[in-house]
Design an enzyme around this catalytic site. Sequence first.
Site, PDB file in Angstrom:
ATOM      1  N   CYS A   1      -8.316  -0.441  -0.875  1.00  0.00           N
ATOM      2  CA  CYS A   1      -9.789   0.328  -0.764  1.00  0.00           C
ATOM      3  C   CYS A   1     -10.400   0.134  -1.864  1.00  0.00           C
ATOM      4  O   CYS A   1     -11.638  -0.045  -1.937  1.00  0.00           O
ATOM      5  CB  CYS A   1      -9.546   1.824  -0.164  1.00  0.00           C
ATOM      6  SG  CYS A   1      -7.867   2.011   0.669  1.00  0.00           S
ATOM      7  N   ASP A   2      -9.896   0.459  -2.896  1.00  0.00           N
ATOM      8  CA  ASP A   2     -10.701   0.647  -4.344  1.00  0.00           C
ATOM      9  C   ASP A   2     -10.743  -0.438  -5.169  1.00  0.00           C
ATOM     10  O   ASP A   2     -11.496  -0.311  -6.016  1.00  0.00           O
ATOM     11  CB  ASP A   2     -10.080   1.849  -5.064  1.00  0.00           C
ATOM     12  CG  ASP A   2     -10.325   3.209  -4.091  1.00  0.00           C
ATOM     13  OD1 ASP A   2     -11.206   3.361  -3.404  1.00  0.00           O
ATOM     14  OD2 ASP A   2      -9.451   4.262  -4.112  1.00  0.00           O
TER      15      ASP A   2
ATOM     16  N   CYS B   1      -4.814   3.451  -3.474  1.00  0.00           N
ATOM     17  CA  CYS B   1      -4.984   2.365  -2.382  1.00  0.00           C
ATOM     18  C   CYS B   1      -5.640   1.211  -3.093  1.00  0.00           C
ATOM     19  O   CYS B   1      -6.913   1.220  -3.292  1.00  0.00           O
ATOM     20  CB  CYS B   1      -5.844   2.749  -1.283  1.00  0.00           C
ATOM     21  SG  CYS B   1      -6.242   1.580  -0.165  1.00  0.00           S
TER      22      CYS B   1
END
Length: 311
Positions: free
Chosen positions: A141-142, A138
């Site tokens: 997200c990261d 992701c």
Amino acid sequence: MSKAVDRTYDVIIIGGGPAGLSAGLYCARARLSTLLIEKGVIGGQISNAELVENYPGFPDGISGYELGQAMHRQAKKYGLETLSAEVVGIELAQGKKVIKTTEGEYVAKAVILAGGAEPNRLGVPGEEKLLGKGVSYCATCDGPLFKDQVVAVIGGGDSAVEEGILLTRFASKVIIVHRRHQLRAAKLLQERAFANQKIEFLWDTVVEEILGDVKVKGLSLRSVKTGDRSTLEVSGVFIYVGLHPSTDYLKDLLSLDAEGHVPTGEGMETEIAGIFAAGDIRKKAARQAITAAGDGATVALSAERFLGEQE
Ligand code: NAP
């Protein structure tokens, strides 16, 4: 101890992505008592997309998270109920369907399977060990964790290219490693990636191992053309090598295709009367938010018709 809810819903929808939420909207407006069960974030896969540019009605794009939330608000307005739980199995009992979840059992006359799909693992050494330590599925997200660092993206589809472009906002360089010499991604995304100075491509190349002890240090690569092996130093690796349907809990209930998809008929009915499937979980050609939403409308109309015939 699991609690059984003393109520029979007309419809239970499993999965809160565009398919499940559209089905929820249509079922609720048909005045069917409807419960939607979602184990993660409402919106499903799309909630991880920073900007959705190909959902009609949003000429400037919309954040995937906001799109999912808006679909949810719209369905709730007409009476859709939502439960946060994971479905672990379905049993058939006197024509009804008993949905077993981590939050107890729920009963429905009809069920819509809309659990979508999950990212495939690459299946190479180092992947599991370094998950969350440089290995990610992701970018939204990261990605911010890799500011000014070099990262690799594995895959050549829409996800790999779209997320690769997103990562250029944080990383100093993004190297897309693809097993062929041609991308599968939509042409517009390809044009953007080729024009992006921060993106490089490694063609005809596969990952043999993700290197590192406590965090990702690099990749061990092999050219599929020459067989030559090499090492690439990266701090992060984002894996986008396709999706598999979330159908583990259905294996004993329905026949699935070789990839685990649910086969459906024209009205998205499965082989079991009163159980329907919509979106990425079912066997079909196109896998987009818009096609999932379309599935949701069709499947809800089929479920409504089925319930009418039972009365
Ligand atoms: P995908 O379209 O299945 O692409 C997977 C990519 O990974 C392919 O390029 C494939 O290579 C490669 N791959 C598969 N297995 C591999 C392995 N073991 N080793 C190395 N490479 C491997 O998956 P996706 O990109 O996640 O997209 C899934 C669906 O969502 C698609 O229908 C896509 O259109 C849709 N989607 C749409 C959008 C959008 O509309 N903006 C965004 C994201 C996803 P080959 O090309 O050689 O097969």
